[in-house]
Design a protein around this motif. Structure first.
Motif, mmCIF file in Angstrom:
data_model
loop_
_atom_site.group_PDB
_atom_site.id
_atom_site.type_symbol
_atom_site.label_atom_id
_atom_site.label_comp_id
_atom_site.label_asym_id
_atom_site.label_seq_id
_atom_site.Cartn_x
_atom_site.Cartn_y
_atom_site.Cartn_z
ATOM 1 N N LEU A 193 -17.079 28.529 -17.768
ATOM 2 C CA LEU A 193 -17.855 28.465 -19.052
ATOM 3 C C LEU A 193 -17.181 27.458 -19.884
ATOM 4 O O LEU A 193 -17.881 26.762 -20.663
ATOM 5 N N ALA A 194 -16.204 26.589 -19.327
ATOM 6 C CA ALA A 194 -15.717 25.670 -20.070
ATOM 7 C C ALA A 194 -16.481 24.090 -19.822
ATOM 8 O O ALA A 194 -16.295 23.193 -20.229
ATOM 9 N N TYR A 195 -17.423 24.360 -18.702
ATOM 10 C CA TYR A 195 -18.198 23.357 -18.345
ATOM 11 C C TYR A 195 -19.499 23.441 -18.991
ATOM 12 O O TYR A 195 -20.421 22.462 -18.698
ATOM 13 N N VAL A 196 -19.948 24.432 -19.662
ATOM 14 C CA VAL A 196 -21.370 24.708 -20.146
ATOM 15 C C VAL A 196 -21.244 23.889 -21.414
ATOM 16 O O VAL A 196 -20.833 23.944 -22.357
ATOM 17 N N LYS A 197 -22.364 22.934 -21.226
ATOM 18 C CA LYS A 197 -22.735 22.106 -22.530
ATOM 19 C C LYS A 197 -23.909 22.738 -23.385
ATOM 20 O O LYS A 197 -23.817 22.847 -24.562
ATOM 21 N N GLY A 198 -24.878 23.673 -22.548
ATOM 22 C CA GLY A 198 -25.857 24.048 -23.447
ATOM 23 C C GLY A 198 -26.795 24.982 -22.542
ATOM 24 O O GLY A 198 -26.901 24.869 -21.408
ATOM 25 N N VAL A 199 -27.572 25.845 -23.218
ATOM 26 C CA VAL A 199 -28.642 26.713 -22.426
ATOM 27 C C VAL A 199 -29.935 26.659 -23.150
ATOM 28 O O VAL A 199 -30.000 26.789 -24.165
ATOM 29 N N LYS A 200 -30.874 26.581 -22.233
ATOM 30 C CA LYS A 200 -32.246 26.356 -22.719
ATOM 31 C C LYS A 200 -33.053 27.172 -21.829
ATOM 32 O O LYS A 200 -33.270 27.007 -20.643
ATOM 33 N N LYS A 201 -33.733 28.228 -22.187
ATOM 34 C CA LYS A 201 -34.191 29.333 -21.596
ATOM 35 C C LYS A 201 -33.624 29.826 -20.271
ATOM 36 O O LYS A 201 -32.638 30.496 -20.416
ATOM 37 N N LEU A 202 -33.994 29.546 -19.183
ATOM 38 C CA LEU A 202 -33.252 30.061 -18.049
ATOM 39 C C LEU A 202 -32.547 28.892 -17.310
ATOM 40 O O LEU A 202 -32.425 29.175 -16.108
ATOM 41 N N GLU A 203 -32.064 28.148 -17.950
ATOM 42 C CA GLU A 203 -31.320 26.962 -17.372
ATOM 43 C C GLU A 203 -30.144 26.552 -18.180
ATOM 44 O O GLU A 203 -30.242 26.592 -19.422
ATOM 45 N N ILE A 204 -28.988 26.511 -17.453
ATOM 46 C CA ILE A 204 -27.729 26.090 -17.902
ATOM 47 C C ILE A 204 -27.294 24.707 -17.665
ATOM 48 O O ILE A 204 -27.750 24.192 -16.428
ATOM 49 N N THR A 205 -27.178 23.787 -18.661
ATOM 50 C CA THR A 205 -26.830 22.179 -18.723
ATOM 51 C C THR A 205 -25.208 22.222 -18.657
ATOM 52 O O THR A 205 -24.739 22.787 -19.533
ATOM 53 N N LEU A 206 -24.765 21.841 -17.504
ATOM 54 C CA LEU A 206 -23.161 21.464 -17.452
ATOM 55 C C LEU A 206 -22.642 20.116 -18.181
ATOM 56 O O LEU A 206 -23.822 19.367 -18.278
ATOM 57 N N ILE A 207 -21.806 20.089 -18.606
ATOM 58 C CA ILE A 207 -21.100 18.612 -19.272
ATOM 59 C C ILE A 207 -21.176 17.527 -18.037
ATOM 60 O O ILE A 207 -21.250 16.481 -18.532
ATOM 61 N N THR A 208 -21.231 18.090 -16.706
ATOM 62 C CA THR A 208 -21.328 17.025 -15.922
ATOM 63 C C THR A 208 -22.585 16.571 -15.594
ATOM 64 O O THR A 208 -23.370 15.576 -14.938
ATOM 65 N N GLY A 209 -23.857 17.259 -16.092
ATOM 66 C CA GLY A 209 -25.390 16.862 -16.190
ATOM 67 C C GLY A 209 -25.981 17.735 -15.091
ATOM 68 O O GLY A 209 -27.322 17.815 -15.197
ATOM 69 N N GLU A 210 -25.279 18.563 -14.527
ATOM 70 C CA GLU A 210 -25.810 19.480 -13.364
ATOM 71 C C GLU A 210 -26.603 20.575 -14.135
ATOM 72 O O GLU A 210 -26.170 21.015 -15.403
ATOM 73 N N LYS A 211 -27.622 21.117 -13.373
ATOM 74 C CA LYS A 211 -28.515 22.271 -14.025
ATOM 75 C C LYS A 211 -28.317 23.326 -13.051
ATOM 76 O O LYS A 211 -28.160 23.376 -11.831
ATOM 77 N N ILE A 212 -27.789 24.577 -13.683
ATOM 78 C CA ILE A 212 -27.656 25.824 -13.149
ATOM 79 C C ILE A 212 -28.713 26.873 -13.641
ATOM 80 O O ILE A 212 -28.761 26.906 -14.701
ATOM 81 N N PRO A 213 -29.110 27.570 -12.799
ATOM 82 C CA PRO A 213 -30.241 28.658 -13.188
ATOM 83 C C PRO A 213 -29.650 29.901 -13.742
ATOM 84 O O PRO A 213 -28.503 30.343 -13.269
ATOM 85 N N ILE A 214 -30.303 30.501 -14.642
ATOM 86 C CA ILE A 214 -29.878 31.843 -15.186
ATOM 87 C C ILE A 214 -31.181 32.801 -14.673
ATOM 88 O O ILE A 214 -32.371 32.379 -15.091
ATOM 89 N N SER A 215 -30.639 34.071 -14.409
ATOM 90 C CA SER A 215 -31.718 34.798 -14.165
ATOM 91 C C SER A 215 -32.150 35.633 -15.290
ATOM 92 O O SER A 215 -31.170 35.968 -15.985
ATOM 93 N N GLN A 216 -33.376 36.194 -15.342
ATOM 94 C CA GLN A 216 -33.576 36.881 -16.481
ATOM 95 C C GLN A 216 -32.707 38.074 -16.858
ATOM 96 O O GLN A 216 -32.254 38.330 -17.908
#
Length: 236
Positions: free
Chosen positions: A195-218
């Motif tokens: 969680l320390a690397y999470v920059k933001g969440v939009k719909k079903l996608e997490i953006t990390l402070i590194t710019g990487e995108k991680i999916p969230i399942s519904q």
């Protein structure tokens, strides 16, 4: 318990250092376990992530201390390293590998005691949560604050750290249990995120402070957002 490795090809010196450590144990009551290696290659091949501190001779015949330190740092970024040398310039070169210090031989008890006292004090203050993982190439100590996320990879796990990605043979459920109270959250069947690397969440996608995108399942989104909100709230 302090686990100290000694790596030096001079058996007389190794025995001398072990005697000094025994004296330190008698004087302080500190619990110390020692493991001895007589060459850098032996240390690398039999490396144990439980080591807290390594006394590492720089000048050895097969694999010298500097080359050994370089390989060790690939496996363990937090272990303390005190270089042993007869020449000061070699010790200074050792700081490239985040050496705790260097000692010019011969070693006297007063110097050893001062170094151990300082190391133990700092260890109590700075000791960081970590976990040990294994794969076919060896064992690795992973500092949790440097672990960005974990994902499934060919029925195994891939640990993405700040330095590298490391394969692990443990299960996602096992890692979820182990990291549950350590600011990590399962956001998807195939992902656990720091969680320390999470920059933001939009719909079903997490953006990390590194710019990487991680999916969230519904199905996991509600639980993940609650954990993230609690973490951000604690940080404010």
């Amino acid at each position: 318990m302090l686990h100290i490795a000694i790596c030096d090809d001079e058996r007389v010196f190794v025995n001398h250092l072990k005697e000094l450590l025994s004296q330190y144990i008698l004087e302080t009551g500190e619990e110390i376990k020692t493991s001895v290696f007589y060459d850098g290659l032996d240390l690398i091949e039999k490396y144990d992530p439980s080591f807290d501190l390594i006394f590492l001779d720089i000048q050895m015949k097969l694999v010298d201390g500097l080359r050994a330190a370089e390989r060790i740092r690939e496996k363990d970024e937090s272990v303390g390293i005190i270089f042993l040398t007869t020449l000061a310039q070699y010790g200074l070169e050792g700081y490239k590998y985040q050496a705790t210090n260097y000692i010019i031989k011969p070693l006297q008890y007063g110097r050893l005691k001062a170094e151990l006292d300082k190391f133990i004090r700092r260890r109590h203050i700075e000791q960081e949560p970590a976990l040990v993982i294994s794969n076919d190439t060896g064992k690795y100590k992973v500092i949790l604050k440097n672990l960005r996320y974990i994902e499934t990879f060919n029925r195994n796990l891939l640990f993405h750290t700040e330095q590298e990605s490391i394969l692990c043979y443990r299960s996602m459920k096992e890692m979820e249990r182990e990291l549950q109270a350590k600011n990590f959250a399962r956001c998807h069947t195939s992902y656990i995120v720091n969680l320390a690397y999470v920059k933001g969440v939009k719909k079903l996608e997490i953006t990390l402070i590194t710019g990487e995108k991680i999916p969230i399942s519904q199905p996991r989104r509600k639980s993940f957002m609650e954990q993230l909100t609690d973490y951000w709230g604690d940080m404010l």
